[in-house]
Design a protein around this motif. Structure first.
Motif, PDB file in Angstrom:
ATOM      1  N   ARG A   1      84.381 155.397  82.066  1.00 16.00           N
ATOM      2  CA  ARG A   1      84.255 156.104  80.798  1.00 16.00           C
ATOM      3  C   ARG A   1      84.707 157.542  80.992  1.00 16.00           C
ATOM      4  N   ARG A   2      85.352 158.067  79.976  1.00 18.32           N
ATOM      5  CA  ARG A   2      85.675 159.489  79.995  1.00 18.32           C
ATOM      6  C   ARG A   2      84.383 160.291  79.839  1.00 18.32           C
TER       7      ARG A   2
ATOM      8  N   GLY B   1      90.356 164.965  79.821  1.00 18.41           N
ATOM      9  CA  GLY B   1      91.136 164.199  78.851  1.00 18.41           C
ATOM     10  C   GLY B   1      92.586 164.605  78.826  1.00 18.41           C
TER      11      GLY B   1
ATOM     12  N   ASN C   1      85.819 155.496  75.019  1.00 21.04           N
ATOM     13  CA  ASN C   1      87.133 155.728  75.607  1.00 21.04           C
ATOM     14  C   ASN C   1      87.042 155.600  77.128  1.00 21.04           C
ATOM     15  N   THR C   2      87.850 154.713  77.697  1.00 21.05           N
ATOM     16  CA  THR C   2      87.832 154.478  79.142  1.00 21.05           C
ATOM     17  C   THR C   2      89.243 154.568  79.715  1.00 21.05           C
TER      18      THR C   2
ATOM     19  N   ALA D   1      84.365 161.710  74.103  1.00 21.34           N
ATOM     20  CA  ALA D   1      85.309 160.590  74.195  1.00 21.34           C
ATOM     21  C   ALA D   1      84.680 159.396  74.898  1.00 21.34           C
TER      22      ALA D   1
END
Length: 163
Positions: free
Chosen positions: A98-99, A162, A108-109, A103
């Motif tokens: 995971r971020r 990110g 979001n990964t 995110a």
């Protein structure tokens, strides 16, 4: 890499909840680790075999990531994205992480292929037989170490920032 303590490791994770951070099982062999021969510190929890944990130095601080191994095996024999070892002395598996921050909370990964037991630091330091007369094996080893550090740094920055 600088020496890590259990407290430093626990506080370093950027992509886990507070509950997950507190329930981490940190290896008890930290005093025996040769930190000079490590570019990052990684381990698997035997109670949750699909999880992996990695801590690296980023901008002078310890940063930790929790990784999750894909349940489906890869179809071919992949190459590790970090150490790029083509001799494949160990298994390579797909991990996702995971971020950090908003995110990551949104699901979001990022995925990457890594040595299943996090053997990259050992792999890049191995002195292979020279492929030809005059080949500088020590210089090749130094280039592999630098490349590993660059790959680890890029992955951690991507998940943290990110970018």
């Amino acid at each position: 890499m600088f020496a890590l303590t259990e407290k430093t490791i626990r506080s370093s994770f950027i992509n886990v909840s507070l509950r997950e951070r507190n329930s981490l099982v940190v290896p008890g062999d930290l005093a025996e680790v040769d930190w000079r021969a490590r570019d990052y510190y990684g381990w698997r929890d035997p109670k949750t075999p699909l999880l992996g944990f990695v801590v690296a130095e980023l901008d002078g601080e310890a940063v930790g990531l929790q990784l999750r191994q894909a349940e489906q095996p890869t179809r071919s024999r992949p190459q590790c994205s970090w150490c790029c070892d083509v001799t494949l002395p160990n298994d390579v598996v797909l991990f996702s992480a995971r971020r950090a921050g908003k995110a990551g909370r949104a699901g979001n990964t990022v995925g990457t292929l890594l040595c299943a037991g996090f053997e990259c630091s050992r792999n890049v330091r191995r002195l292979d037989p020279p492929p030809y007369l005059g080949f500088d094996a020590a210089a090749a080893r130094d280039r592999r170490i630098d490349a590993l550090r660059t790959h680890v740094d890029g992955f951690f920055r991507d998940l943290r920032d990110g970018v």
